[in-house]
Scaffold this motif. Structure first.
Motif, PDB file in Angstrom:
ATOM      1  N   CYS A 189       1.343  -1.591   0.394  1.00  0.00           N
ATOM      2  CA  CYS A 189      -0.365  -0.119  -0.145  1.00  0.00           C
ATOM      3  C   CYS A 189       0.901   1.322   0.153  1.00  0.00           C
ATOM      4  O   CYS A 189       1.816   1.183   0.557  1.00  0.00           O
ATOM      5  N   ALA A 190       1.016   2.354  -0.967  1.00  0.00           N
ATOM      6  CA  ALA A 190       1.383   3.394  -1.485  1.00  0.00           C
ATOM      7  C   ALA A 190       0.228   5.401  -1.246  1.00  0.00           C
ATOM      8  O   ALA A 190      -1.089   4.452  -1.806  1.00  0.00           O
ATOM      9  N   VAL A 191       0.815   5.588  -0.302  1.00  0.00           N
ATOM     10  CA  VAL A 191       0.137   6.688   0.047  1.00  0.00           C
ATOM     11  C   VAL A 191       1.215   8.122  -0.563  1.00  0.00           C
ATOM     12  O   VAL A 191       2.071   8.409  -0.099  1.00  0.00           O
ATOM     13  N   THR A 192      -0.122   9.760  -0.844  1.00  0.00           N
ATOM     14  CA  THR A 192       0.858  10.448  -0.998  1.00  0.00           C
ATOM     15  C   THR A 192      -0.266  11.319   0.080  1.00  0.00           C
ATOM     16  O   THR A 192      -1.425  11.290  -0.068  1.00  0.00           O
ATOM     17  N   THR A 193       0.833  12.541   1.002  1.00  0.00           N
ATOM     18  CA  THR A 193      -0.407  13.020   1.493  1.00  0.00           C
ATOM     19  C   THR A 193      -0.144  14.489   1.109  1.00  0.00           C
ATOM     20  O   THR A 193      -0.201  14.591   0.264  1.00  0.00           O
ATOM     21  N   GLN A 194      -2.002  14.700   2.134  1.00  0.00           N
ATOM     22  CA  GLN A 194      -2.307  16.500   1.198  1.00  0.00           C
ATOM     23  C   GLN A 194      -1.040  17.262   1.886  1.00  0.00           C
ATOM     24  O   GLN A 194      -0.628  17.311   2.705  1.00  0.00           O
ATOM     25  N   GLY A 195      -1.357  18.470   1.135  1.00  0.00           N
ATOM     26  CA  GLY A 195      -0.207  19.264   0.895  1.00  0.00           C
ATOM     27  C   GLY A 195       1.002  19.139   0.496  1.00  0.00           C
ATOM     28  O   GLY A 195       2.094  20.022   0.906  1.00  0.00           O
ATOM     29  N   GLY A 196       0.891  18.857  -0.117  1.00  0.00           N
ATOM     30  CA  GLY A 196       2.018  19.272  -1.555  1.00  0.00           C
ATOM     31  C   GLY A 196       2.440  18.587  -2.042  1.00  0.00           C
ATOM     32  O   GLY A 196       3.213  18.312  -3.173  1.00  0.00           O
ATOM     33  N   SER A 197       3.444  17.301  -0.925  1.00  0.00           N
ATOM     34  CA  SER A 197       4.221  16.400  -1.488  1.00  0.00           C
ATOM     35  C   SER A 197       4.041  15.468  -2.241  1.00  0.00           C
ATOM     36  O   SER A 197       2.399  15.348  -2.379  1.00  0.00           O
ATOM     37  N   GLU A 198       4.580  14.957  -3.371  1.00  0.00           N
ATOM     38  CA  GLU A 198       3.868  14.265  -4.749  1.00  0.00           C
ATOM     39  C   GLU A 198       4.484  12.620  -4.257  1.00  0.00           C
ATOM     40  O   GLU A 198       4.079  11.638  -5.014  1.00  0.00           O
ATOM     41  N   LYS A 199       5.050  13.020  -3.252  1.00  0.00           N
ATOM     42  CA  LYS A 199       6.498  11.193  -3.532  1.00  0.00           C
ATOM     43  C   LYS A 199       5.019  10.103  -2.457  1.00  0.00           C
ATOM     44  O   LYS A 199       4.445  10.990  -2.075  1.00  0.00           O
ATOM     45  N   LEU A 200       5.474   9.204  -2.949  1.00  0.00           N
ATOM     46  CA  LEU A 200       4.634   7.850  -2.207  1.00  0.00           C
ATOM     47  C   LEU A 200       5.598   7.460  -1.043  1.00  0.00           C
ATOM     48  O   LEU A 200       6.457   7.196  -1.136  1.00  0.00           O
ATOM     49  N   VAL A 201       4.256   6.871  -0.410  1.00  0.00           N
ATOM     50  CA  VAL A 201       4.978   6.410   0.943  1.00  0.00           C
ATOM     51  C   VAL A 201       4.233   5.361   1.019  1.00  0.00           C
ATOM     52  O   VAL A 201       3.181   5.124   1.387  1.00  0.00           O
ATOM     53  N   PHE A 202       5.563   4.010   0.860  1.00  0.00           N
ATOM     54  CA  PHE A 202       5.325   2.965   0.991  1.00  0.00           C
ATOM     55  C   PHE A 202       4.951   2.274   2.648  1.00  0.00           C
ATOM     56  O   PHE A 202       6.151   2.609   3.329  1.00  0.00           O
ATOM     57  N   GLY A 203       4.691   1.331   2.683  1.00  0.00           N
ATOM     58  CA  GLY A 203       4.456   0.312   4.450  1.00  0.00           C
ATOM     59  C   GLY A 203       5.535  -0.230   3.529  1.00  0.00           C
ATOM     60  O   GLY A 203       5.632  -0.597   2.126  1.00  0.00           O
ATOM     61  N   LYS A 204       5.257  -1.497   4.631  1.00  0.00           N
ATOM     62  CA  LYS A 204       6.567  -2.264   4.514  1.00  0.00           C
ATOM     63  C   LYS A 204       5.918  -3.696   3.969  1.00  0.00           C
ATOM     64  O   LYS A 204       7.002  -4.771   3.665  1.00  0.00           O
ATOM     65  N   GLY A 205       4.743  -3.636   3.742  1.00  0.00           N
ATOM     66  CA  GLY A 205       4.023  -4.520   2.376  1.00  0.00           C
ATOM     67  C   GLY A 205       3.922  -5.630   3.349  1.00  0.00           C
ATOM     68  O   GLY A 205       3.886  -6.281   4.097  1.00  0.00           O
ATOM     69  N   THR A 206       2.703  -6.246   2.581  1.00  0.00           N
ATOM     70  CA  THR A 206       2.486  -7.976   2.994  1.00  0.00           C
ATOM     71  C   THR A 206       2.460  -9.366   1.906  1.00  0.00           C
ATOM     72  O   THR A 206       2.178  -9.023   0.892  1.00  0.00           O
ATOM     73  N   LYS A 207       3.315 -10.107   2.368  1.00  0.00           N
ATOM     74  CA  LYS A 207       3.469 -11.244   2.206  1.00  0.00           C
ATOM     75  C   LYS A 207       2.792 -11.987   1.503  1.00  0.00           C
ATOM     76  O   LYS A 207       2.947 -13.003   2.907  1.00  0.00           O
ATOM     77  N   LEU A 208       2.408 -12.493   0.876  1.00  0.00           N
ATOM     78  CA  LEU A 208       1.412 -13.736   0.554  1.00  0.00           C
ATOM     79  C   LEU A 208       1.947 -14.859  -0.655  1.00  0.00           C
ATOM     80  O   LEU A 208       2.446 -14.335  -0.921  1.00  0.00           O
ATOM     81  N   THR A 209       1.784 -15.629   0.606  1.00  0.00           N
ATOM     82  CA  THR A 209       2.073 -17.368   0.149  1.00  0.00           C
ATOM     83  C   THR A 209       0.736 -18.376  -0.302  1.00  0.00           C
ATOM     84  O   THR A 209       0.572 -18.194   0.243  1.00  0.00           O
ATOM     85  N   VAL A 210       0.734 -18.370  -1.461  1.00  0.00           N
ATOM     86  CA  VAL A 210      -0.210 -19.643  -1.744  1.00  0.00           C
ATOM     87  C   VAL A 210       0.324 -20.756  -2.498  1.00  0.00           C
ATOM     88  O   VAL A 210       0.457 -20.903  -3.316  1.00  0.00           O
ATOM     89  N   ASN A 211      -0.449 -21.465  -1.920  1.00  0.00           N
ATOM     90  CA  ASN A 211      -0.161 -22.592  -1.842  1.00  0.00           C
ATOM     91  C   ASN A 211      -0.791 -23.653  -2.788  1.00  0.00           C
ATOM     92  O   ASN A 211      -2.513 -23.648  -2.573  1.00  0.00           O
ATOM     93  N   PRO A 212      -0.309 -23.588  -3.538  1.00  0.00           N
ATOM     94  CA  PRO A 212      -1.304 -25.715  -4.552  1.00  0.00           C
ATOM     95  C   PRO A 212      -2.149 -26.385  -3.796  1.00  0.00           C
ATOM     96  O   PRO A 212      -1.467 -27.000  -2.780  1.00  0.00           O
TER      97      PRO A 212
END
Lengths: 113, 110
Positions: free
Chosen positions: B87-110
């Motif tokens: 997930c990544a967001v930009t804040t209100q207030g002028g900054s264009e940079k995306l701030v990322f979360g650390k992520g969710t690692k998903l493993t789908v097994n057959p």
């Protein structure tokens, strides 16, 4: 669907060498970005570029780094005197600006040995 | 700066199962995107969703901006869904940079 194109996909370089990572943003986009992801970590912002100048940069983006838009299509990231810790995946992204989202390229995996 | 927290950090599923990934953010946002990073490292844009609900095939996302969270739903998971979801967001207030979360690692097994 339009794509952001990055070259090369992989680059191995000797410590101390200079590298140039290349990106072709989507043609009607106005904002360009570089991000970095060290292996196993989250994606970090490096720099944003608009109207032919840097609009914002992070603390990571020090004098070792520079960006350039040498012509109407390419956007480059130069890393001087590479260090081992510069090894990472480097992503280029572009955007039309708010309220539109970002499109990321496939990344360049840089390995400094 | 804004904090982006994702949960769970790791998720293991059997093929066919459903899952919900969560993203909490600490401030008002202009932009919120969900990305899938595949095993080759590519960041694939899934949704641009600063508010509301969107669906694309087996994936859907909902952002409740007033409560500062977003959810990504994966239904009938497949092994090709494996990877890290950011997930990544930009804040209100002028900054264009995306701030990322650390992520969710998903493993789908057959």
């Amino acid at each position: 669907e339009p794509e952001v194109t990055q070259t090369p996909s992989h680059q191995v370089t000797q410590m101390g060498q200079e590298v140039i990572l290349r990106c072709v943003p989507i043609s009607n986009h106005l904002y360009f970005y570089w991000y970095r992801q060290i292996l196993g970590q989250k994606v970090e912002f490096l720099v944003s570029f608009y109207n032919n100048e840097i609009s914002e940069k992070s603390e990571i983006f020090d004098d070792q780094f520079s960006v350039e838009r040498p012509d109407g299509s390419n956007f480059t990231l130069k890393i001087r005197s590479t260090k081992l810790e510069d090894s990472a995946m480097y992503f280029c992204a572009s955007s039309e600006g708010w309220p539109y989202g970002y499109t990321f390229g496939s990344g360049t995996r840089l390995t400094v040995v | 700066g804004i904090q982006v927290e994702q949960s769970p950090p790791d998720l293991i599923l059997q093929e066919g199962a459903n899952s919900t990934l969560r993203c909490n953010f600490s401030d008002s946002v202009n932009n919120l995107q969900w990305f899938h990073q595949n095993p080759w490292g590519q960041l694939i844009n899934l949704f641009y969703i600063p508010s509301g609900t969107k669906q694309n095939g087996r994936l859907s996302a909902t952002t409740v901006a007033t409560e500062r969270y977003s959810l990504l739903y994966i239904s009938s998971s497949q092994t090709t869904d494996s990877g890290v979801y950011f997930c990544a967001v930009t804040t209100q207030g002028g900054s264009e940079k995306l701030v990322f979360g650390k992520g969710t690692k998903l493993t789908v097994n057959p």
